[in-house]
Enzyme design. Sequence first.
Site, PDB file in Angstrom:
ATOM      1  N   ASP A 340       0.993  -1.731  -0.197  1.00 57.35           N
ATOM      2  CA  ASP A 340      -0.051  -0.248  -0.029  1.00 57.35           C
ATOM      3  C   ASP A 340       1.081   0.860   0.030  1.00 57.35           C
ATOM      4  OD1 ASP A 340      -1.945   1.297   0.283  1.00 57.35           O
ATOM      5  OD2 ASP A 340      -1.700   1.746   2.494  1.00 57.35           O
ATOM      6  N   ASP A 531      -0.739  -0.530   5.634  1.00 57.69           N
ATOM      7  CA  ASP A 531      -1.246  -0.022   7.303  1.00 57.69           C
ATOM      8  C   ASP A 531      -2.602  -0.610   8.384  1.00 57.69           C
ATOM      9  OD1 ASP A 531      -3.846   1.011   6.307  1.00 57.69           O
ATOM     10  OD2 ASP A 531      -2.558   3.597   5.974  1.00 57.69           O
ATOM     11  N   ASP A 535      -6.836  -1.182   5.087  1.00 59.39           N
ATOM     12  CA  ASP A 535      -6.381  -1.902   3.523  1.00 59.39           C
ATOM     13  C   ASP A 535      -7.072  -3.773   4.459  1.00 59.39           C
ATOM     14  OD1 ASP A 535      -4.995  -1.259   1.412  1.00 59.39           O
ATOM     15  OD2 ASP A 535      -3.885  -0.778   3.130  1.00 59.39           O
TER      16      ASP A 535
END
Length: 637
Positions: A340, A531, A535
């Site tokens: 990410d 994180d 997600d």
Amino acid sequence: MQECKDCKISTDKHDRECCCSRKDCSVTKNFMLLKIVLTIIIFIVAALFLTDLIAKSFTYVVAYLLIGTSILSKAVKNILKGEIFDENALMSIATIGALYLGQKPEAVMVMLLYTIGEYLQEKAVEKSKKSISELMDLRPDTANVLVGGEVIPKSPNKVNIGDIIVVKSGERVPLDGIVLDGRGFVDTSALTGETVPQEVLPQSEILSGCIVINGYLKIKTEKNFAESTVSKILELVENAGEKKSKAENFITKFARIYTPIVVLLAIGIAVVPTVFFHENFYRWLFRAMTFLVISCPCALVISVPLGFFAGLGGASRKGILIKGGKYIEMIAKVGTVVFDKTGTVTKGNFAVEKVVPTSDITELELIKLAASLEKFSNHPIAKAVSETYKSDLYNNLTEISELTGKGIRAKLNGAEILAGNDKFMELNNIDFEKYNEIGTVCYIAKNGKLAGFLVLNDEVKTASETTVSSLKNMGISTVMLSGDNEETVNTVAQKLGIDKAYSKLLPQEKVEKLEGLLSTNSKHTVMYVGDGINDAPVLRRADVGVAMGALGSDCAIEAADAVIMDDNPEKIVTAIKIARKTFAVVKQNIVFAVLVKVLFLILGAFGLITMWGAVFSDVGVTLIAVLNSLRAMKFRK
């Protein structure tokens, strides 16, 4: 009566086994050591000082019963439970046969060395558990609650959200909260592996489990004990051993099939030569007993799970919590790492760099509109906007709603206000021109017309570039998924040297991209690093999901298979290296144990090895494998 220092419960059982039934209980281990010492003394007396054969034989039998009773009783109990073919049964059959054949010293020595081996194995397991069990010290005993100017000690699980607690120098913070008053430095090494003390000031977030080095802090609790960081970590650690790897499951199944086969072979060794070839029965019975001792699968059954547990311990010392041996095996086989962007390779600290009105509205009015709306969202970009302008906000917003990954809307005195990305504007039929700025663009619309936009930028973490470079050197490809605009994502990807980058992705689109990567990478596993806040779906869908910098995030600990407890992306490389070393150690143990077992079984079947050699092939090989397993705890960059 003896008290266990581990569970604080006394026991008066005849075998001194602790009523808490913990294998590593101090009572059990101390009694085992006492039995070993007494057996050695009795054995030496029988071997060196007794000349009468009857007295010597009787003394050997006493030594055998002293050291072997617990093994014999376990064998009987397991047989009654239907577990006929375990190592206790094999040792019992073999040594009783040796006694029958007059091999009393050998029978005693087999039981003695096996018990010494068990004792040393438990000490080795205890050592491998130490780095994980040290986390149990995170659990605070009391919380000092401030009530009407008076400090009252309470159990942490009886403290309510919103209570004020005080923590002095040298004390451990019992619950997550916000510092109301005081300043000082805290030691977070047990939580994150970070050895440098962290400064806390009023309004700083503070996590349970860290130690106040100096200072006097008043903290307003924000979570109850069950939901605090320390409880989440302890729950994760305590359950880490439950998720077994394929190798561990294979060994369990292998032992169930292997043991009855070797028992049948031992019977064949004793019976076939004497019945069909008229050989000496006692000689072949002794070979069968030796064969049984050799056949014990202890080295495999103990060293393989111990190897994975040592790896879990080694990782935890580096501030990396892995949820079980299953995930160590999967991390060891990682071929692609998917990142990410926000909060993972970048710091996630967005700052508004440009405010651009596009209608008859001032910059101040534009940022005021945006901040008033974005304060209702937890998205990092929304937080950055609301942090930019805090005073004199509109407090009469109504009909507030957020579309995840796109934007937020509300009504202000009857006028509809929108704040979000270009997809959100298109969805609401706003006529606007896309702005290709380097950074994240947040558009603001009022009553169906574009009012302007904000440009925000995020700083790339210093360690991200070295992390990507290290992964490439390990033969691992890198991918980045982001909801940000194409120009920003490509700029970050090029700076870091990431192989592929995908932009403008909604959460469900990230899952779709990941599934595409999973289908094209069937020979190795795909790791997703995020994180842990936005997600969760992708973390769950990946072969192995890693939440980074997510200490204190319930969502991260729930969704991920591993949690990197600080904000350092280099620990992704560390986790993979630890997993690869652990898996290599486990494979070494399997190959070594199997080869030695096969060799000694063949030699034993043909009478080319004594009972002493049989003991080495079992206990000796096990100890070598156990010591090798402990190498997984040691990791240097």
